[in-house]
Design an enzyme around this catalytic site. Sequence first.
Site, mmCIF file in Angstrom:
data_model
loop_
_atom_site.group_PDB
_atom_site.id
_atom_site.type_symbol
_atom_site.label_atom_id
_atom_site.label_comp_id
_atom_site.label_asym_id
_atom_site.label_seq_id
_atom_site.Cartn_x
_atom_site.Cartn_y
_atom_site.Cartn_z
ATOM 1 N N TYR A 119 0.878 -1.159 0.000
ATOM 2 C CA TYR A 119 0.000 0.000 0.000
ATOM 3 C C TYR A 119 0.923 1.218 0.000
ATOM 4 C CZ TYR A 119 -3.939 -3.027 1.160
ATOM 5 O OH TYR A 119 -4.912 -3.994 1.135
ATOM 6 N N CYS A 120 1.024 1.861 -1.142
ATOM 7 C CA CYS A 120 1.899 3.017 -1.330
ATOM 8 C C CYS A 120 1.043 4.267 -1.157
ATOM 9 C CB CYS A 120 2.524 2.952 -2.719
ATOM 10 S SG CYS A 120 3.737 4.234 -3.028
#
Length: 160
Positions: A119-120
Amino acid sequence: MEPNYAKSQDAIARLTPEQFRVTQESGTEPAFANPYWDNKESGIYVDIVSGEPLFASVDKYDSRTGWPSFTKPIVDDNVVEREDRSHGMNRVEVRSTHADSHLGHLFNDGPREKGGRRYCLNSAALRFVPLADLEREGYGEFRELFGTHPAGGPEEPRSA
C-alpha cells in the site's frame, strides 16, 4: 458507541492546499519530500479528513519508493480498492471508506513473507497518531498491535 468517521465540510476546510489536492482531487505528492516516508516512530496512521484508522507502523516498511508503504490495513473495512486507469496505466487506487479520501495505490510487489502487497500512500492523506497518544485520541483499541513493551517493542527489520 461507534465513532463517526464521516467527511465534514469543517474537516475539508482545515486541509492544506496539498492535502486537499491529494485527498479530494486524487493527487500524488513528491517522493522523498513528504513527512512520513521515513517515519520510524510507533503508532497508527489515520485519514486526515475523517480520522478513521487505516495503517499501523508495525506493518510499515521501507519500500525505497519515497512514500510511506504498508503491507496491510489495520481495519480492512476502512480501506476501499478501486480500478484506476488514469495516466495511461492500470492500477489499483486505495481510498478511505468513510471520507472517500484518495490515499494512494496498491501494488503486488511488497514483501513476499508479508503477503506481497504494498500500500503506497501519500503522507498528505494521513495523520500520524503516536503510540503514547492512542488512548488520549480515542484509538486505545489499537494499542494491542504493539505488544506490551511501553515503546511498542523493538521494530522488526523491514525489507522491500
